[in-house]
Design an enzyme around this catalytic site. Structure first.
Site, PDB file in Angstrom:
ATOM      1  N   ASN A 143      25.814  15.098   8.841  1.00  0.00           N
ATOM      2  CA  ASN A 143      24.897  14.200   8.125  1.00  0.00           C
ATOM      3  C   ASN A 143      23.509  14.443   8.684  1.00  0.00           C
ATOM      4  O   ASN A 143      23.366  14.597   9.896  1.00  0.00           O
ATOM      5  CB  ASN A 143      25.246  12.736   8.385  1.00  0.00           C
ATOM      6  CG  ASN A 143      26.475  12.295   7.646  1.00  0.00           C
ATOM      7  OD1 ASN A 143      27.143  13.096   7.019  1.00  0.00           O
ATOM      8  ND2 ASN A 143      26.786  11.014   7.750  1.00  0.00           N
ATOM      9  N   GLY A 144      22.495  14.431   7.824  1.00  0.00           N
ATOM     10  CA  GLY A 144      21.129  14.588   8.297  1.00  0.00           C
ATOM     11  C   GLY A 144      20.486  15.846   7.740  1.00  0.00           C
ATOM     12  O   GLY A 144      21.028  16.477   6.820  1.00  0.00           O
ATOM     13  N   GLU A 154       4.128  -2.558  -8.395  1.00  0.00           N
ATOM     14  CA  GLU A 154       5.489  -2.446  -7.861  1.00  0.00           C
ATOM     15  C   GLU A 154       5.933  -3.761  -7.234  1.00  0.00           C
ATOM     16  O   GLU A 154       7.080  -4.185  -7.395  1.00  0.00           O
ATOM     17  CB  GLU A 154       5.545  -1.294  -6.851  1.00  0.00           C
ATOM     18  CG  GLU A 154       6.855  -1.135  -6.102  1.00  0.00           C
ATOM     19  CD  GLU A 154       8.068  -0.911  -6.991  1.00  0.00           C
ATOM     20  OE1 GLU A 154       7.914  -0.704  -8.217  1.00  0.00           O
ATOM     21  OE2 GLU A 154       9.200  -0.973  -6.458  1.00  0.00           O
ATOM     22  N   HIS A 199     -11.363 -11.653 -16.850  1.00  0.00           N
ATOM     23  CA  HIS A 199     -11.384 -11.249 -18.259  1.00  0.00           C
ATOM     24  C   HIS A 199     -10.182 -11.805 -19.031  1.00  0.00           C
ATOM     25  O   HIS A 199      -9.883 -11.338 -20.122  1.00  0.00           O
ATOM     26  CB  HIS A 199     -11.410  -9.720 -18.374  1.00  0.00           C
ATOM     27  CG  HIS A 199     -12.656  -9.125 -17.777  1.00  0.00           C
ATOM     28  ND1 HIS A 199     -13.901  -9.283 -18.333  1.00  0.00           N
ATOM     29  CD2 HIS A 199     -12.841  -8.412 -16.643  1.00  0.00           C
ATOM     30  CE1 HIS A 199     -14.805  -8.671 -17.580  1.00  0.00           C
ATOM     31  NE2 HIS A 199     -14.185  -8.136 -16.549  1.00  0.00           N
TER      32      HIS A 199
END
Ligand code: M6R
Length: 612
Positions: free
Chosen positions: A100-101, A485, A508
């Site tokens: 993993n990695g 976001e 506005h």
């Protein structure tokens, strides 16, 4: 992310490995494999697709053996395929490795191994590790692993078995989790606790640089200097559901906390430092001067949802750092509005999943128009990745919660890297500035960690505000883009009515909505516009709104007018969204939980929108 399981003991290893891998399925994967010691020696069996497909593939064979390692792969280097699946072996088939990695220097190591005459069969960085270990392997696999890991840069959790040493499994980690499970007459390794729970609750958590050697009846652990150490045994208290979430209450919270790691993976592999200083290297994606020639028309960015918000920030970054005009549009609009193309256009398409229907349609339209396509995606082998001209992967790992968090911040990391590279190639960024920018980027994962360590402050604030149904985010420039976001996060998972406004636009129209029931979150990180933000805040305060400000750690000027101030570590003003969005993600998460909702599965939403 990938999953690792290893077993040595008195049981048949195959069912233990398959069972352990199934416990890791929730993490997402695209292929699976195992390596076993049996009467025929060391054998490897693997398959693209689900674990079920691996089981079907080996169903006709008897695979006895009490030692083995297994893996579920989420592709990073090379498409999902049988060959790229783990375990990977060296060219002689003596060493099998699950990993993993991300090995950042795998390209250079691979060249070096090729110069020694080795031939590679896969595209993976893991095959490089297997060959490197075998290069040092004479008759002691532990010494070989020690030598090999000295040469690895990047992150790894490795499970290793070697022909001729069927009595032990070696495990080593750096910046990727790995747990040793201590059973009675059996020992296991796993990347994640759920794979172990059926067999033991007693574990060693390996630390960076430590190497574990598992025998059937005991396990030894050595530190990075090779000295044997006494590890404390930890007792796992989690049930299976909590273990899947790494002890967090929800996947979303886990994924928010994974951002420092994801950002490190995404940024670090693309930054090179040598005697000449620091630079951004995008050779890996084939991005070179031909993409940035002076007459490149414009950049067009298209995407949906959160990925589109990353695109808006990308627009500001490309214009600011590279001085190139940018159009940005939601893919669903772009595909139907008869866009005008120029073959000199560079098209950047962003998608976590790489499968969003509108985004794919927009990309295909641009391709037909003759544009060159760069994809930014999290899924290797996705349709977007396959059809684009160049692909830059976010190495965020699988995102399970519907609300995107770590995919977003790693998309931003990719966009900053490309924008800065553009800036250098177009002669807009000089060496000294580049050094400053790279230093700022490199600091971001640790700064994200600092924000996360202060999460209880956001939780407290959410406990006061979670019932608010009118929450507006406002800011200018990069802050406005980050507001888009932030507002989406809150509406997606808390169902509060939240919107983002460019602070200058408030007067506005939107200010008509503001009253005493309104919460305004003002993002204030664009130092040159602090006066303007102060004036906008004063205007909404005068209408009775409560105001929370997110600003730099050293900025005190909003303390006087805001009801609440959240401080984040200082970075380049242009990089602020990658940090300022984290308090907003946490706020959305806590509001959702406080409202009694499930943040991982918001109503009416799907993780991947593959239809119109
Ligand atoms: O997989 P994609 O990045 O293409 O998905 C795009 C949007 O559907 C996605 O970002 C959506 O907005 C998320 N739920 C946001 O949290």
């Amino acid at each position: 992310m990938c999953g690792i399981v290893g077993y040595i003991g008195g049981k048949e290893a195959l069912p233990v490995l398959l069972n352990g891998l199934k416990r890791l399925e929730y993490r997402g994967y695209d292929s699976a494999g195992i390596a076993l010691f049996g009467p025929a020696g060391l054998t490897v069996h693997k398959s693209k697709g689900r674990i079920r497909e691996l089981e079907e593939k080996i169903s006709a064979e008897k695979l006895p053996g009490m030692v083995g390692i297994g893996h579920t792969r989420w592709a990073t280097h090379g498409e999902p395929s049988d060959i790229n699946s783990h375990p990977q072996t060296d060219a002689e088939g003596r060493v099998a490795v699950v990993h993993n990695g991300i090995i950042e220097n795998y390209g250079r190591l691979k060249e070096w191994l090729i110069s020694k005459g080795l031939i590679f069969k896969s595209e993976t960085d893991t095959e490089v590790v297997a060959n490197l270990i075998n290069f040092y392997y004479k008759d002691d696999i532990l010494s070989a692993v020690r030598e090999a890991v000295k040469r690895l840069e990047g992150s790894y959790a490795l499970g290793i078995i070697a022909a001729g040493e069927s009595d032990r499994i070696i495990a080593v980690r750096r910046e990727s989790p790995l747990v040793v499970g201590l059973g009675k007459g059996e020992n296991l390794i796993a990347s994640d606790v759920p794979a172990l729970l059926e067999y033991t609750r007693e574990v060693y958590y390996l630390e960076d640089g430590e190497i574990a050697v598992l025998y059937r009846d005991h396990a030894e652990v050595y530190n990075g200097e090779g000295q044997a150490i006494e590890k404390e045994v930890s007792l796992i208290q989690w049930d299976a559901a909590a273990a899947e979430k790494g002890g967090f209450e929800h996947f979303m919270l886990k994924e928010i906390h994974e951002q420092p790691r994801a950002l490190t993976d995404t940024l670090r592999a693309r930054i090179r430092t040598n005697t000449d200083g620091a630079s951004i290297n995008l050779e890996e994606i084939g991005f070179n001067e031909s993409w940035t020639r002076e007459n490149s028309g414009r950049v067009v960015i298209t995407a949906c949802g959160t990925a589109w918000h990353a695109g808006v920030i990308g627009k500001y970054a490309f214009e600011h750092y590279a001085g190139i005009p940018v159009d940005v549009d939601t893919a669903s609009e772009f595909r139907y509005r008869n866009p005008v193309f120029d073959p000199k256009d560079i098209f950047i398409v962003i998608s976590q999943s790489g499968e969003t229907a509108d985004t794919l349609a927009a990309m295909r339209l641009a391709k037909q128009g003759g544009a060159r396509i760069i994809a930014i995606t999290n899924v290797v082998g996705s349709t977007l990745a396959r059809e684009a001209d160049l692909v830059m992967y976010t190495w965020a790992g699988p995102e399970i919660a519907v609300a995107s968090t770590k995919a977003f911040t790693t998309q931003l990391a990719c966009l900053y890297l490309i924008a800065l590279k553009f800036g250098v190639l177009r002669g807009r960024i000089q060496k000294a500035d580049m050094a400053k920018y790279i230093e700022a980027l490199e600091a971001i994962p640790a700064q994200a960690e600092t924000i996360l360590s202060g999460k209880t402050n956001i939780q407290r604030f959410a406990s006061l505000q979670f019932n608010k149904n009118k929450v507006f985010f406002m800011g200018r420039l990069f802050d406005y883009a980050a507001c888009l976001e932030s507002a989406l996060k809150l509406k997606e998972i808390s169902y509060a009515h939240s919107e983002a406004f460019a602070a200058g636009e408030i007067k506005h129209g939107p200010i008509a909505l503001v009253d005493t029931s309104t919460l305004i979150v003002a993002l204030c990180t664009q130092s040159s516009l602090f006066d303007k933000m102060e004036s906008s805040i004063t205007q909404v305060k005068a209408r009775g709104a409560a105001v929370a400000v997110i600003t730099w750690e050293d900025c005190k000027r909003f303390d006087r007018i805001a009801d609440e101030v959240f401080r984040i570590p200082k970075t380049e003003d242009g990089f602020s969204p990658i940090l300022s969005v984290i308090p907003a993600q946490l706020f959305a998460y806590y509001c959702s939980v406080l409202r009694g909702l499930d943040p991982d599965k918001p109503r009416n939403l799907a993780k991947s929108v593959t239809v119109e």
